[in-house]
Enzyme design. Structure first.
Site: not given
Length: 268
Positions: A35, A58-59, A85, A137, A150, A154
């Site tokens: 995270d 950090d992705v 995730n 999502s 968003y 997704k």
């Protein structure tokens, strides 16, 4: 090399990632969480995730994910499950969205998953086993208005996952894409919105959802264990997806507009 199964979860210090990590720990798995929020990570590891292996990750940074990969392999020797995730939220129409906001959400929601798959897939392929689980999502399947950025990120995660399933066929590596509806999390509170009204609506929809992150995590774990590709955790939204597939496009658009109008009336 350990005989226990190992899972690595990005965004694991809160929300859905935290719920997944907690459940896998309780099931006896070796759990690693990453995270970018160091404070939340320490709090989680000192609390319910005591016994997990945590690292700041950090992705949006290849180097962080590469360090996470190396650390998990050095500790346990193999990886069975990768949960891509980590994600952020952005509410607003296409016209209201700022270029910087679009780049912000793309770099985390889409490119974070791309990086996770690109960096961990070779490990799983070399093992001849394992599964990549990408958290998308239902907004990537049925595309409600007011969430253009968003929805776009997704939907791209869904497409990426479909391609990966084919590219990894025969390698022993599986792919799942998870498409939940609204559930209780702090995602909206920590996200961005183009107006105070949209922020309030997003926080109410997410914060006031009837379904908990823990309940969603339970369904995800069951779907992953069964080797499902699509994991759709919410019955209502799953029904809407089927309607979208079966109805003429113009009918479904009218249905969505009517739903938006009802939501606006309730908000007023």
């Amino acid at each position: 090399m350990s005989t226990q199964q190992t899972v690595f979860i990005t965004g694991g210090a809160s929300g859905l990632g935290f719920a997944l990590a907690s459940q896998y720990l309780q099931a006896g798995w070796q759990v690693a969480v990453g995270d970018r929020d160091a404070v939340a990570l320490v709090r989680a590891l000192d609390g319910e995730l005591a016994g997990a292996f945590g690292m700041v990750c950090d992705v949006t940074l290849d180097a962080d994910l590469e360090r996470a990969r190396d650390a998990v392999l050095a500790r346990w020797g193999s990886i069975d499950l990768i949960y891509n995730n980590a994600g952020v939220a952005l509410a607003g129409s296409l016209e209201d969205g700022l270029p910087g906001d679009w780049q912000w959400i793309i770099d985390t929601n889409l490119m974070g998953v791309v990086r996770g798959c690109r960096i961990f897939a070779p490990v799983l392929r070399a093992q001849g086993r394992g599964r990549l689980v990408n958290i998308a999502s239902m907004a990537g399947m049925i595309h409600p208005p007011g969430m253009s950025a968003y929805c776009a990120t997704k939907a791209a995660v869904v497409a990426l996952s479909e391609v990966l399933e084919i590219e990894l066929a025969g390698s022993g590596v599986g792919v799942s894409v998870v498409c939940p509806g609204f559930f209780r999390t702090a995602l909206a509170r920590h996200g961005r919105a183009s107006s105070p009204v949209l922020r309030q609506v997003a926080e109410r929809l997410v914060g006031g959802a009837a379904v908990s992150a823990d309940a969603v995590a339970t369904k995800i774990r069951a779907g992953v264990a069964r080797g499902h590709f699509f994991i759709l955790t919410h019955r209502l939204e799953r029904g809407l997806w089927w309607l979208k597939r079966l109805l003429p496009h113009t009918w479904f658009v009218r249905l969505m507009i009517a739903g938006v109008d009802r939501m606006a009336a309730r908000s007023a």
